[in-house]
Design a protein around this motif. Structure first.
Motif, PDB file in Angstrom:
ATOM      1  N   ALA A 346       0.862  -1.237   0.054  1.00 38.81           N
ATOM      2  CA  ALA A 346       0.022   0.016  -0.078  1.00 38.81           C
ATOM      3  C   ALA A 346       0.936   1.300   0.004  1.00 38.81           C
ATOM      4  O   ALA A 346       0.438   2.442  -0.727  1.00 38.81           O
ATOM      5  CB  ALA A 346      -0.965  -0.162   1.440  1.00 38.81           C
ATOM      6  N   LEU A 347       2.063   1.211   0.743  1.00 42.46           N
ATOM      7  CA  LEU A 347       2.810   2.265   0.720  1.00 42.46           C
ATOM      8  C   LEU A 347       3.356   2.740  -0.574  1.00 42.46           C
ATOM      9  O   LEU A 347       3.664   3.710  -0.935  1.00 42.46           O
ATOM     10  CB  LEU A 347       3.810   2.252   1.802  1.00 42.46           C
ATOM     11  CG  LEU A 347       3.736   2.177   3.320  1.00 42.46           C
ATOM     12  CD1 LEU A 347       4.791   2.583   4.393  1.00 42.46           C
ATOM     13  CD2 LEU A 347       2.371   2.928   3.613  1.00 42.46           C
ATOM     14  N   ALA A 354       2.755   8.615   1.361  1.00 32.92           N
ATOM     15  CA  ALA A 354       2.970   7.701   2.523  1.00 32.92           C
ATOM     16  C   ALA A 354       3.798   8.073   3.575  1.00 32.92           C
ATOM     17  O   ALA A 354       4.173   7.316   4.600  1.00 32.92           O
ATOM     18  CB  ALA A 354       3.048   6.311   1.864  1.00 32.92           C
ATOM     19  N   LEU A 355       4.676   9.391   3.281  1.00 27.65           N
ATOM     20  CA  LEU A 355       5.742   9.533   4.191  1.00 27.65           C
ATOM     21  C   LEU A 355       5.279  10.184   5.442  1.00 27.65           C
ATOM     22  O   LEU A 355       5.899  10.399   6.336  1.00 27.65           O
ATOM     23  CB  LEU A 355       6.686  10.728   3.350  1.00 27.65           C
ATOM     24  CG  LEU A 355       7.628  10.196   2.456  1.00 27.65           C
ATOM     25  CD1 LEU A 355       8.107  11.472   1.810  1.00 27.65           C
ATOM     26  CD2 LEU A 355       8.768   9.581   3.081  1.00 27.65           C
ATOM     27  N   GLY A 356       3.866  10.580   5.305  1.00 25.21           N
ATOM     28  CA  GLY A 356       3.404  11.376   6.698  1.00 25.21           C
ATOM     29  C   GLY A 356       3.322  10.436   7.862  1.00 25.21           C
ATOM     30  O   GLY A 356       3.046   9.484   8.114  1.00 25.21           O
ATOM     31  N   ALA A 365      -6.504   8.847   5.913  1.00 25.58           N
ATOM     32  CA  ALA A 365      -6.222   7.460   5.094  1.00 25.58           C
ATOM     33  C   ALA A 365      -4.722   7.266   4.745  1.00 25.58           C
ATOM     34  O   ALA A 365      -4.366   6.020   5.290  1.00 25.58           O
ATOM     35  CB  ALA A 365      -6.889   7.176   3.712  1.00 25.58           C
ATOM     36  N   GLU A 366      -4.053   8.518   4.319  1.00 23.69           N
ATOM     37  CA  GLU A 366      -2.632   7.925   3.954  1.00 23.69           C
ATOM     38  C   GLU A 366      -1.906   7.913   5.570  1.00 23.69           C
ATOM     39  O   GLU A 366      -0.873   7.116   5.421  1.00 23.69           O
ATOM     40  CB  GLU A 366      -2.216   9.498   3.533  1.00 23.69           C
ATOM     41  CG  GLU A 366      -2.535   9.640   2.005  1.00 23.69           C
ATOM     42  CD  GLU A 366      -2.492  10.905   1.422  1.00 23.69           C
ATOM     43  OE1 GLU A 366      -2.777  11.065   0.140  1.00 23.69           O
ATOM     44  OE2 GLU A 366      -2.320  12.079   2.050  1.00 23.69           O
ATOM     45  N   LEU A 367      -2.182   8.719   6.384  1.00 25.69           N
ATOM     46  CA  LEU A 367      -1.641   8.571   7.640  1.00 25.69           C
ATOM     47  C   LEU A 367      -1.727   7.023   8.239  1.00 25.69           C
ATOM     48  O   LEU A 367      -1.093   6.694   8.751  1.00 25.69           O
ATOM     49  CB  LEU A 367      -1.797   9.504   8.843  1.00 25.69           C
ATOM     50  CG  LEU A 367      -1.622  11.061   8.460  1.00 25.69           C
ATOM     51  CD1 LEU A 367      -2.334  11.931   9.354  1.00 25.69           C
ATOM     52  CD2 LEU A 367      -0.078  11.275   8.672  1.00 25.69           C
ATOM     53  N   GLN A 368      -3.146   6.679   8.028  1.00 27.62           N
ATOM     54  CA  GLN A 368      -3.553   5.475   8.690  1.00 27.62           C
ATOM     55  C   GLN A 368      -2.732   4.176   7.828  1.00 27.62           C
ATOM     56  O   GLN A 368      -2.288   3.355   8.480  1.00 27.62           O
ATOM     57  CB  GLN A 368      -4.964   4.874   8.360  1.00 27.62           C
ATOM     58  CG  GLN A 368      -5.522   3.975   8.989  1.00 27.62           C
ATOM     59  CD  GLN A 368      -5.241   3.690  10.453  1.00 27.62           C
ATOM     60  OE1 GLN A 368      -5.233   4.573  11.128  1.00 27.62           O
ATOM     61  NE2 GLN A 368      -4.895   2.419  10.691  1.00 27.62           N
ATOM     62  N   TRP A 373       1.017  -0.288   8.009  1.00 24.85           N
ATOM     63  CA  TRP A 373       2.374  -0.890   7.692  1.00 24.85           C
ATOM     64  C   TRP A 373       3.163  -1.378   8.738  1.00 24.85           C
ATOM     65  O   TRP A 373       3.545  -2.496   9.049  1.00 24.85           O
ATOM     66  CB  TRP A 373       2.989  -0.009   6.638  1.00 24.85           C
ATOM     67  CG  TRP A 373       4.647  -0.384   6.657  1.00 24.85           C
ATOM     68  CD1 TRP A 373       5.004  -1.681   6.160  1.00 24.85           C
ATOM     69  CD2 TRP A 373       5.762   0.554   7.137  1.00 24.85           C
ATOM     70  NE1 TRP A 373       6.333  -1.445   6.275  1.00 24.85           N
ATOM     71  CE2 TRP A 373       6.939  -0.377   6.864  1.00 24.85           C
ATOM     72  CE3 TRP A 373       5.486   1.659   7.387  1.00 24.85           C
ATOM     73  CZ2 TRP A 373       8.035   0.066   6.923  1.00 24.85           C
ATOM     74  CZ3 TRP A 373       7.091   2.081   7.690  1.00 24.85           C
ATOM     75  CH2 TRP A 373       8.107   1.438   7.379  1.00 24.85           C
ATOM     76  N   LEU A 374       3.266  -0.345   9.823  1.00 24.83           N
ATOM     77  CA  LEU A 374       4.068  -0.773  10.843  1.00 24.83           C
ATOM     78  C   LEU A 374       3.583  -1.512  11.616  1.00 24.83           C
ATOM     79  O   LEU A 374       4.066  -2.448  12.477  1.00 24.83           O
ATOM     80  CB  LEU A 374       4.418   0.879  11.499  1.00 24.83           C
ATOM     81  CG  LEU A 374       5.411   2.055  11.042  1.00 24.83           C
ATOM     82  CD1 LEU A 374       5.151   3.294  11.325  1.00 24.83           C
ATOM     83  CD2 LEU A 374       7.006   1.383  11.280  1.00 24.83           C
TER      84      LEU A 374
END
Lengths: 402, 380
Positions: A346-347, A354-356, A365-368, A373-374
């Motif tokens: 997804a990243l 996806a850097l945020g 949604a991007e932060l999520q 991933w982590l």
């Protein structure tokens, strides 16, 4: 057949009439909040910002449908397997959220049903079904991870009480839980698996302290739990003194099937394709414009299809009364690895967005996605690492020598 | 929907397993190779397979068959794959008979299918051309319509079991460009007809194929299979079904190779211990097992979809072929590596499995091809 059809009709009518609007999943794909929102975990410390969550819990608990197949004497619904299947089918069809979730229903409850004393069942299962008690699991220790049986938290009998000293780690939501089910060492002089006992105690007992652990994802779902001269009544042992390893194995089975089930239940549109449409777009032939990403999405989706088919195969075999086949051993391993791949890919689809971590310029949604991933890195560590899973399959299924 | 075999199917499979174990150990394939057998298989054994009804499984009862499904056929193919049985089930049944069944007229079906079912007729489908890779509709062989029939001109390669076939089915273009799906027709061809030249190809897996050269071959109008210019659709569906069948065979071969490798891990000693006790090998052995189980689910899913006439059939066939291709190659390569030096020798059977695995991988589309196709079918 007639009776079951009758049951289906009544169930559907009751659910539809009683389930509050906010306890139904939205029909628009992608707009549903994360699984944790608007789900009742229960317990003394629970707060219900949305009153309909509590209302739905109470209504369902009254019918015994928070634990549909448990006996009515313990707060369950006393439903047959066929009836419970109808209930879950109708809930899915009406897009109704579960009234209660947590370790009480999925882990300690089933274990008590199988191994608990009558007194323990009456006392704890009723509280579980009504959402009045939230449980955490005290297994891992700083020096006992994959090698769980080497745990050192010590319990020594003093009169009618066990006195417990030691430290547990990775206790999910210990800070929000009321009781812990816990593995302690009661005999240090025998083979390590044979000196372990399964103990239940109240988290408000003197000597229990809890410290949340911050993860790489920024969340803190886990805690360290310190136990200092905690006194636990003798009758809070489950399955007998020094029989804790058997309990642990039984419970780990529940945990692994729960983790792999969780991946199966999300039947959704291909979110990676939706994401790729937004961040990458299409070429003149209507294909995703990045050929490598497209290939990776196809591969992942096809891998998921194979896992789903395998889960279906296993369920069908169970329905025909067959023992779980060798295929069931791969679920935990493969489902978690797949989820890691999915969240990692997804990243790549998001690219620089996806850097945020926080602040301006990134949407929720991007932060999520980045946090997910982590968080997913832990999927193949918790509940038995992938490497331990492979060891188990090598030994039990393939019969390879030690 | 059923992904678990019923009692009849399990019994059928056990019978097939016993037959293959008794009649066709891998050493038989080795003998056929070493003796330079022209066919690369045994016609006598083919006849006994017919007595067991294997060639009849997917042929409808109206044409002398059993009218069973692909899940049933998969039982047989899997067991054949386990011991690398070389008899021409894929070429005669899945390619040849399916082309007649899906594309032929009533008369053609009545003439050919009963003879396939009883084991007295071998078929080969000549569709593949040099450079076509996995596109079954890429066809430069021409068919010119004349007064009383057609004239065929062109070349086909890798016609599986083409040298042994009693009848050939040939695709040829009546109109359109080389890649067009429309304009292709299928023709029934007597291998002995004037202008037909067949020359033998031996493939890496010790199987037999043929190059077919057509130099102004005259065929009557009745040789046209089904409708003129519409064979592209038929061919696609035939290849799809053959792909599902091949996947079932691959599933069996993977098990044969895995069992051989696991056995070696449990018996071979180095450094004073069984090498299967090394975690580096254990984890890789489990990886093979995981791939095998996922492959099994994919094969069952694809065959079940064909039997049910599911609209997801093509997708599921691609899922199965991609998975089986990757898994078979992994198991083949790991099989050689884990056997060490002995795995590199011709004397050991693991090499036969590795060669067959790659041959299957590169037949009807490899994993990358099927991922691309899957993405197309899913609309991305």
């Amino acid at each position: 057949m007639g009776e079951l059809e009758e049951f289906r009709k009544e169930t559907e009518a009751w659910l539809d009439a009683n389930c509050p609007p906010s306890m139904r999943w939205s029909e628009t794909p992608g707009t549903n909040p994360a699984l944790n929102d608007d789900l009742a975990w229960g317990g003394r410390k629970a707060t219900y910002p949305n009153p309909e969550v509590k209302q739905w819990l109470d209504l369902m608990a009254e019918k015994g449908w928070t634990a549909p197949t448990w006996p009515q004497a313990y707060g369950g619904g006393g439903l047959s397997k066929a009836e419970a299947k109808i209930l879950s089918e109708e809930m899915r069809r009406l897009r109704i959220k579960p009234p209660l979730v947590g370790f009480g229903l999925t882990m300690i409850g089933p274990l008590l049903l199988e191994y608990g004393s009558e007194e323990q069942k009456l006392r704890f299962l009723n509280e579980v079904c009504r959402g009045e008690i939230r449980w955490c699991q005290g297994y891992s220790e700083p020096d006992a991870g994959s090698d769980l049986a080497s745990l050192r938290t010590r319990a020594i009998l003093d009169g009618d009480e066990w006195v417990v000293n030691g430290q547990k780690v990775w206790t999910s939501y210990a800070d929000l839980s009321d009781w812990m089910f816990c593995l302690v060492r009661t005999d240090p002089d025998v083979r390590k698996q044979e000196g372990i006992t399964f103990l239940l105690f109240d988290m408000e007992s003197p000597g229990v302290s809890v410290k949340p652990i911050e993860l790489i994802s920024g969340y803190s779902p886990f805690c360290e739990t310190f136990l200092e001269d905690v006194r636990v009544p003798k009758d809070q042992v489950v399955g007998g003194v020094n029989n804790g390893w058997t309990m642990a194995k039984a419970l780990l089975g529940h945990e692994r099937s729960m983790i792999s089930e969780a991946f199966h239940e999300r039947e959704e549109s291909n979110q990676l394709v939706d994401l790729a449409d937004k961040y990458i777009g299409r070429d003149v032939h209507g294909r995703l414009a990045d050929a490598t990403i497209r290939d990776r999405i196809a591969q992942l989706t096809m891998n998921k299809a194979c896992l789903d088919l395998t889960l279906r195969r296993s369920k069908e075999a169970a329905k025909q009364g067959q023992q779980p086949g060798p295929e069931s051993s791969i679920f935990k391993y493969y489902a978690t690895e797949l989820n890691k791949d999915r969240t990692a890919l997804a990243l790549n689809v998001l690219g620089p967005q996806a850097l945020g971590w926080e602040g301006d310029g990134f949407d929720a949604a991007e932060l999520q996605a980045t946090r997910s991933w982590l968080r997913a890195r832990g999927n193949s560590i918790e509940g038995g690492t992938s490497e331990v899973q492979l060891n188990i399959i090598a030994k039990r299924v393939l019969g390879l020598p030690d | 929907m059923a992904l678990v075999l019923n009692e009849d199917q399990q019994l059928f499979k056990n019978t097939a397993a016993d037959f293959v174990k008794r009649e066709s150990p891998v050493s038989r394939l080795r003998r056929l190779r070493d003796s330079g057998d022209q066919d690369g298989f045994s016609r006598e054994l083919w006849g006994r397979m017919a007595e067991l009804g294997w060639q009849s499984i997917i042929i409808p009862e109206a044409y002398g068959g059993l009218g069973m499904g692909y899940l049933d056929l998969a039982c047989v193919l899997e067991e054949c794959g386990r011991n690398l049985v070389p008899e021409p089930l894929i070429s005669t049944l899945l390619l040849g008979a399916n082309a007649v069944l899906l594309g032929g007229s009533e008369e053609q079906k009545s003439e050919i299918l009963p003879r396939v079912a009883e084991g007295s007729m071998l078929l080969a489908l000549a569709y593949h051309e040099r450079g076509a890779r996995y596109d079954c509709c890429r066809c430069e062989t021409r068919a010119e319509r004349g007064e009383n029939g057609y004239t065929l001109q062109g070349e086909k390669v890798l016609v599986f079991d083409g040298m042994a076939a009693d009848k050939l089915l040939v695709s040829a273009r009546e109109s359109g460009a080389a890649n067009d799906r429309n304009g292709i027709s299928l023709f029934l061809l007597d291998p002995n007809a004037a202008g037909v030249e067949l020359s033998a190809q031996s493939t890496v897996d010790t199987r037999k194929a043929a190059v077919l050269r057509l130099s102004g071959v005259e065929v009557p109008a009745a040789a046209l299979l089904g409708s003129s210019g519409e064979a592209g659709t038929v061919l696609s569906e035939v290849i799809d079904r053959a792909t599902a069948g091949l996947c079932a065979e691959m599933l069996g071969s993977m098990q044969g190779a895995s069992a051989m490798t696991l056995d070696y891990l449990k018996t071979r000693e180095q450094f004073g211990v069984k090498i299967g006790s090394f975690q580096a090998l254990k984890h890789r052995a489990v990886q093979m097992f995981v791939e095998l189980e996922l492959s099994r689910s994919a094969v069952l899913g694809a065959c079940d979809a064909i039997d049910q006439g599911s609209e997801k059939t093509a997708e599921l066939i691609s899922v199965a072929k991609a998975r089986c291709s990757d898994a078979a190659v992994l198991i083949a390569h790991e099989g050689i590596q884990m056997h060490g030096g002995i795995g590199m020798t011709d004397e050991h059977d693991i090499g036969f499995y590795a060669k067959r695995a790659r041959a299957c991988e590169l037949t009807f589309g490899d994993a990358a091809y099927h991922r691309d196709r899957y993405a197309r079918l899913q609309g991305f």
